[in-house]
Each structure stands twice: as structure tokens, then as C-alpha cells.
Design a protein around this motif. Structure first.
Motif: not given
Length: 288
Positions: A102-104, A110-114
Motif C-alpha cells: 500500500i505504501v509503495l 524513489g518509489r521504483s528504488l524502494f
């Protein structure tokens, strides 16, 4: 649409489905069917390795009786603690994966990195690596020793349940490492929910908490079910699983019987998940 047309359409759907599943079915018969059948056959036999090869003699249900009734240490000493750990680990992994997904799914820098960070351990870490890290205590949470959490758990819970819970907390970081696939599945499931449903909820004055319980969680139920099945199968077949390690140390006929007993236990676990899912689905339908 007349009866003949309906029958023809149903037949076409059946043929199309058969064609799609045929590669998997043929591959299963070629690469899995014979080994499974052979292991079941050998579970009723005593295997001896001699200079000229391998010989076997029929012993009937002897291996099953020895494992279940006579030599309990072969199964129960490792199985019962492992089942207790699994009862804790499955909900921890699934709930953690759901929250992280849900957070991602939110838009941030930097979403793709996480996303890559949470999935990389699944690709890079092997069973031997995880086993070594657990042995060295690298998966423990720092506050466990700082606040004597293990002592509090041991003092307030019976040892039967305290020990698995302490083990999970001691290896919590590594357990969460293996939530990558579950997070990916939840991400895909979250993206199937239409944004218009959330917009309508906001217009009606629903807050984030109400939106989660009324929209997100019901829509994610099938994916929760899928992830529970995946997690159970993954835990029961993980290389560091004590039963899998027992299988490697047993005589061939005996470990064939052991693995079939283990297969039945896994099937019982999965059946329990199916029952929970069917009841949850039925409750949702009645509520709607």
C-alpha cells in the motif's frame, strides 16, 4: 441464443482452456508425474544400496507406522515446533507485505528504488545464505536485547508458544526479507482497484481508515488468499526447513514415506486456508 449455440460456445471454451493448460500438463507428466509416482511406490519398500546397484523389498505400511507411531522423533520433534513458527510467520509476512504494498503504491520520489530494494533479497539470497545469517543472529531486532523482550515473552507465555515467538522476533529482519514476492502480488492487486472508487469515497467524506476497510481490504481478499498459499508453500519447502533436512538424512524408502506424510500435512494447511477464504468471501457477499 438457442441450446445448440450455447453448447457449442461452452465446448469452444473447454477446448481453449484445454489448449492453454496442455503445456503445463504435459510438462507435469514428463518431469513431475513419474518422480511423484516412483516416490509413492518406494515409500512401501525397503531400499538397500549394494555394489551392483540398488535393490528393494516390499514392506507395506512399515515406514508410515514407524514415522507416525514408533519413531516419533523423526517427525514430531521437528514438525511441531516448525508448525508453531509457521502459525506466527504466515500472518506476519502477509500483513507486512500488504502494508508495504500500500505504501509503495503511493506516488513519491524513489518509489521504483524502494520496490527494487524489497524484491532484491528474493533474487540474491539462497537458503544457505539465510541459514548462515540466522546462525550468526544477524536477523534480530535491536530492541529485543535492549528491552529484554525475550524475557517478558518467556515470563508471560508457556514455553511451547514462547520459544517460536522469540525465534521469529530474533529472525524478524530476514523473515521480512522474504516478503518480496508477496509485496509484488499485492502491488498488482492494489492496481486493479479503480481510482474512481476512492474518489467517490472521498466525496462521501470517508477517511483513509474507512476507505481501507471498506474498499481496499475487500478488494484485496483474493490476493491475500493467494499470498497465504504462496507463503505456506514457500515456508514448507524452504531449504532450511527441518523436515526437508531430515529427508536428506533418511533411507530412501523411509524418506519417501516421510515426504508423503509431509505432503498431506501441507494439504491440510492449504485446506484450512481455503476454508477461511470461502467463509470470508461468503461474508462479504452477504454484507453487500
Amino acid at each position: 441464443m438457442n441450446k445448440a449455440t450455447k453448447l457449442k460456445a461452452a465446448m469452444m471454451e473447454y477446448v481453449e482452456g484445454t489448449i492453454f493448460i496442455a503445456p503445463w500438463f504435459i510438462g507435469f507428466l514428463m518431469f513431475m508425474g513419474f518422480p511423484l509416482g516412483f516416490s509413492l511406490y518406494m515409500s512401501f519398500r525397503k531400499v538397500n544400496v549394494v555394489a551392483t546397484g540398488m535393490t528393494s523389498s516390499y514392506v507395506g505400511l512399515k515406514h508410515y507406522k514407524d514415522i507416525l507411531l514408533e519413531d516419533g522423533s523423526l517427525l514430531y520433534n521437528d514438525l511441531i515446533p516448525f508448525l508453531q513458527k509457521t502459525l506466527f510467520m504466515v500472518p506476519v509476512i502477509v500483513i507486512f507485505a500488504l502494508l508495504i504494498a500500500i505504501v509503495l503504491n503511493q506516488k513519491f520520489v524513489g518509489r521504483s528504488l524502494f520496490r527494487a530494494i524489497f524484491f532484491l533479497p528474493v533474487i540474491l539470497s539462497t537458503g544457505q545464505v539465510v541459514s548462515e545469517l540466522l546462525t550468526q543472529g544477524e536477523g534480530a531486532l535491536g530492541f529485543m536485547s535492549k528491552f529484554n523482550v525475550s524475557g517478558l515473552i518467556s515470563g508471560n507465555l508457556p514455553g511451547t508458544w514462547a520459544n517460536p515467538l522469540i525465534w521469529i522476533l530474533d529472525s524478524f529482519v530476514l523473515i521480512l526479507w522474504y516478503s518480496g514476492v508477496q509485496i509484488l502480488i499485492f502491488l498488482g492487486g492494489r492496481q486493479t482497484i479503480s481510482n474512481s472508487a476512492y474518489e467517490a469515497a472521498r466525496i462521501d467524506g470517508a477517511g483513509p481508515w474507512a476507505t481501507f476497510w471498506k474498499i481496499t481490504l475487500p478488494a484485496m481478499t483474493p490476493f491475500i488468499f493467494l499470498n497465504m498459499i504462496y507463503t505456506v508453500v514457500d515456508l514448507f519447502t524452504f531449504p532450511t526447513n527441518p523436515i526437508i533436512m531430515r529427508v536428506r538424512d533418511s533411507e530412501y524408502g523411509q524418506f519417501s514415506a516421510l515426504i508423503w506424510i509431509y505432503f498431506i500435512i501441507i494439504s491440510v494447511f492449504l485446506s484450512f486456508i481455503f476454508i477461511l477464504f470461502s467463509r470470508a468471501t461468503r461474508s462479504q457477499r452477504m454484507a453487500s
